[in-house]
Design a protein around this motif. Sequence first.
Motif, PDB file in Angstrom:
ATOM      1  N   GLU A 157      30.222   2.670 -17.199  1.00  0.00           N
ATOM      2  CA  GLU A 157      30.282   1.218 -17.029  1.00  0.00           C
ATOM      3  C   GLU A 157      30.060   0.501 -18.355  1.00  0.00           C
ATOM      4  N   ILE A 158      29.105   0.984 -19.127  1.00  0.00           N
ATOM      5  CA  ILE A 158      28.747   0.313 -20.377  1.00  0.00           C
ATOM      6  C   ILE A 158      29.822   0.501 -21.437  1.00  0.00           C
ATOM      7  N   VAL A 159      30.311   1.735 -21.602  1.00  0.00           N
ATOM      8  CA  VAL A 159      31.331   1.943 -22.623  1.00  0.00           C
ATOM      9  C   VAL A 159      32.630   1.226 -22.241  1.00  0.00           C
ATOM     10  N   LYS A 160      32.873   1.070 -20.968  1.00  0.00           N
ATOM     11  CA  LYS A 160      34.042   0.297 -20.543  1.00  0.00           C
ATOM     12  C   LYS A 160      33.932  -1.137 -21.045  1.00  0.00           C
ATOM     13  N   ASP A 161      32.738  -1.719 -20.940  1.00  0.00           N
ATOM     14  CA  ASP A 161      32.522  -3.070 -21.457  1.00  0.00           C
ATOM     15  C   ASP A 161      32.595  -3.101 -22.977  1.00  0.00           C
TER      16      ASP A 161
ATOM     17  N   THR B  92      11.735   4.564 -25.538  1.00  0.00           N
ATOM     18  CA  THR B  92      11.671   3.702 -26.705  1.00  0.00           C
ATOM     19  C   THR B  92      11.584   2.258 -26.264  1.00  0.00           C
ATOM     20  N   PRO B  93      11.030   1.374 -27.124  1.00  0.00           N
ATOM     21  CA  PRO B  93      10.921  -0.026 -26.761  1.00  0.00           C
ATOM     22  C   PRO B  93      12.235  -0.772 -26.832  1.00  0.00           C
ATOM     23  N   LEU B  94      13.225  -0.186 -27.498  1.00  0.00           N
ATOM     24  CA  LEU B  94      14.523  -0.820 -27.571  1.00  0.00           C
ATOM     25  C   LEU B  94      15.419  -0.223 -26.508  1.00  0.00           C
ATOM     26  N   GLY B  95      16.457  -0.937 -26.106  1.00  0.00           N
ATOM     27  CA  GLY B  95      17.296  -0.346 -25.083  1.00  0.00           C
ATOM     28  C   GLY B  95      18.602  -1.063 -24.865  1.00  0.00           C
ATOM     29  N   ILE B  96      19.441  -0.442 -24.042  1.00  0.00           N
ATOM     30  CA  ILE B  96      20.676  -1.043 -23.576  1.00  0.00           C
ATOM     31  C   ILE B  96      20.332  -2.377 -22.918  1.00  0.00           C
ATOM     32  N   ALA B  97      21.227  -3.333 -23.047  1.00  0.00           N
ATOM     33  CA  ALA B  97      20.977  -4.677 -22.516  1.00  0.00           C
ATOM     34  C   ALA B  97      20.423  -4.637 -21.098  1.00  0.00           C
ATOM     35  N   SER B  98      19.466  -5.508 -20.833  1.00  0.00           N
ATOM     36  CA  SER B  98      18.709  -5.465 -19.584  1.00  0.00           C
ATOM     37  C   SER B  98      19.557  -5.727 -18.342  1.00  0.00           C
ATOM     38  N   TYR B  99      20.706  -6.364 -18.510  1.00  0.00           N
ATOM     39  CA  TYR B  99      21.519  -6.644 -17.322  1.00  0.00           C
ATOM     40  C   TYR B  99      22.237  -5.403 -16.803  1.00  0.00           C
ATOM     41  N   TYR B 100      22.208  -4.311 -17.563  1.00  0.00           N
ATOM     42  CA  TYR B 100      22.700  -3.041 -17.025  1.00  0.00           C
ATOM     43  C   TYR B 100      21.549  -2.353 -16.294  1.00  0.00           C
ATOM     44  N   LEU B 101      21.744  -2.086 -15.024  1.00  0.00           N
ATOM     45  CA  LEU B 101      20.669  -1.574 -14.185  1.00  0.00           C
ATOM     46  C   LEU B 101      20.626  -0.054 -14.112  1.00  0.00           C
ATOM     47  N   GLY B 102      21.610   0.589 -14.680  1.00  0.00           N
ATOM     48  CA  GLY B 102      21.632   2.047 -14.625  1.00  0.00           C
ATOM     49  C   GLY B 102      22.333   2.539 -13.372  1.00  0.00           C
ATOM     50  N   PRO B 103      22.340   3.848 -13.153  1.00  0.00           N
ATOM     51  CA  PRO B 103      21.684   4.876 -13.965  1.00  0.00           C
ATOM     52  C   PRO B 103      22.342   5.067 -15.334  1.00  0.00           C
ATOM     53  N   PHE B 104      21.598   5.742 -16.218  1.00  0.00           N
ATOM     54  CA  PHE B 104      22.046   5.996 -17.578  1.00  0.00           C
ATOM     55  C   PHE B 104      22.143   7.505 -17.790  1.00  0.00           C
ATOM     56  N   TYR B 105      23.006   7.898 -18.734  1.00  0.00           N
ATOM     57  CA  TYR B 105      23.338   9.318 -18.841  1.00  0.00           C
ATOM     58  C   TYR B 105      23.393   9.810 -20.285  1.00  0.00           C
ATOM     59  N   SER B 106      23.311  11.126 -20.399  1.00  0.00           N
ATOM     60  CA  SER B 106      23.604  11.859 -21.628  1.00  0.00           C
ATOM     61  C   SER B 106      24.593  12.955 -21.255  1.00  0.00           C
ATOM     62  N   TYR B 107      25.359  13.425 -22.245  1.00  0.00           N
ATOM     63  CA  TYR B 107      26.266  14.534 -21.983  1.00  0.00           C
ATOM     64  C   TYR B 107      25.575  15.884 -22.114  1.00  0.00           C
ATOM     65  N   THR B 108      24.356  15.885 -22.663  1.00  0.00           N
ATOM     66  CA  THR B 108      23.671  17.145 -22.886  1.00  0.00           C
ATOM     67  C   THR B 108      22.176  16.992 -22.701  1.00  0.00           C
ATOM     68  N   THR B 109      21.529  18.076 -22.300  1.00  0.00           N
ATOM     69  CA  THR B 109      20.068  18.081 -22.148  1.00  0.00           C
ATOM     70  C   THR B 109      19.384  18.256 -23.500  1.00  0.00           C
ATOM     71  N   GLY B 110      20.088  18.755 -24.492  1.00  0.00           N
ATOM     72  CA  GLY B 110      19.537  19.010 -25.812  1.00  0.00           C
ATOM     73  C   GLY B 110      20.612  19.568 -26.714  1.00  0.00           C
ATOM     74  N   TYR B 111      20.215  20.148 -27.855  1.00  0.00           N
ATOM     75  CA  TYR B 111      21.203  20.520 -28.862  1.00  0.00           C
ATOM     76  C   TYR B 111      21.124  21.981 -29.282  1.00  0.00           C
ATOM     77  N   MET B 112      20.426  22.806 -28.504  1.00  0.00           N
ATOM     78  CA  MET B 112      20.516  24.241 -28.708  1.00  0.00           C
ATOM     79  C   MET B 112      21.921  24.707 -28.328  1.00  0.00           C
ATOM     80  N   THR B 113      22.311  25.884 -28.807  1.00  0.00           N
ATOM     81  CA  THR B 113      23.684  26.338 -28.573  1.00  0.00           C
ATOM     82  C   THR B 113      24.005  26.445 -27.087  1.00  0.00           C
TER      83      THR B 113
END
Length: 314
Positions: free
Chosen positions: A15-19, A65-86
Motif C-alpha cells: 500500500e505504501i510503495v504504491k503511494d 525506533t522513534p521515527l516511522g512511516i507516516a502515522s496515517y498508515y495503520l499497517g500491517p508493515f512488512y520486511s522481505y527477510t527476517t535477517g541477512y544471514m545466507t
Amino acid sequence: MKIVLALHGIGSSAEIVKDQLVPLTRELSPRYEFVYLDGAVERERGPGEFDDRYVGFYEFSFANTPLGIASYYLGPFYSYTTGYMTAEIREALDNLDQFVREHGPFHGVFSFSQGASMAVSYLLDCQAHESGTKLPFEFAVLFSSVSAFSPSKTCYGSIVEHLLGRDFRAIQAFPEAEFNELTKSEQIFAENLAPMFTGAKKMGSFTESINFFKQRNQEAVPRVLHHSLTQDRITIPTVYVNGKGDPPAMSAQSRLVCGLCDQSLARVHHHSGGHGVPTELFDVKTLIKMIDRASIEGADRHVLHQDPTGIPQR
C-alpha cells in the motif's frame, strides 16, 4: 502493456510503495501495469525520516525506533527477510521467486530501499543459476537501494574463513574497529559489513548476530556484496535513482549496488530529495524517459534469450 513488479522498503507495505510511486505510475499508465508485493515477514513500522543517529543503516536493525512511516498508515508493515544471514536471504529470494512464477511473467521491477536490495540479490542469484536462459525481468528501476546480499555460503568463503580463523584485534572489536591489519580484500569486506552493525549500536540495538566473529560462526556472517570483490554484474538495463539528501552512509551503500550493475546498461539519476521516490516534475519527467528507454532496450535483449515458457528454469 508492460507488467511491472513493485517492491517496498523495510517496515513498509505494498500500500505504501504504491503511494510512493504515484508521481511515476501516473505518468507511465496505461502503458505500464503495476503489481505490488508485501514482504513475507510482518514487523514494526519502518523509519520515515532520517537523521545522523541512524547512520543511514536502519534497514539492518530490528529495534523499535522513534521515527516511522507516516502515522496515517495503520499497517500491517512488512520486511522481505527476517535477517541477512545466507539462509535468511535464500528464504527471502525463494519467496520472491515463487511469487514471480505464480503471478508473472513480469517485464520489469520497480524497487525501493530494501526492496531494491532484494531485487539486485534476486537478479544476481538468477544469473548464477540460469546462464543462457531468460531472466525474471527485462529491466529494473532501483530507488535508494541499500546493500545487496548473497544467499550462498560459499560467497567470499575464503575471506570469511580467514577472518574467523585469526585472532585479529579488529575482528575482536567488530564492528567498531580499524581494519588496517587485514588484507585488501578482507578490509573491503569488513569495512562494508561493519556499518550495518554500528548503526544498530548507535540506536542501542544489539543482536546475537553481531558476535559472529567472536563465536567463529561462519553461517551467521552476512555476505554483503561489493563490486570489487565479485565479477558478477546485472546484465539487464537498470535505472539507478538516489537522492542527494540521502544520509552519506546510505548513499555509499547505494553506490555499491550501482557498481553491481553492468555500467554499459545503467542509467543514473540523482534527484534533489532524500531517501525516497522523487516527486519534483523535472525528476519525474527525466525518469520517465530513462524508464521507457530501459524498457525498450530490455525488450530487445529479451528477444536474444527467448524462453518459450516466459519463466526462467531453475
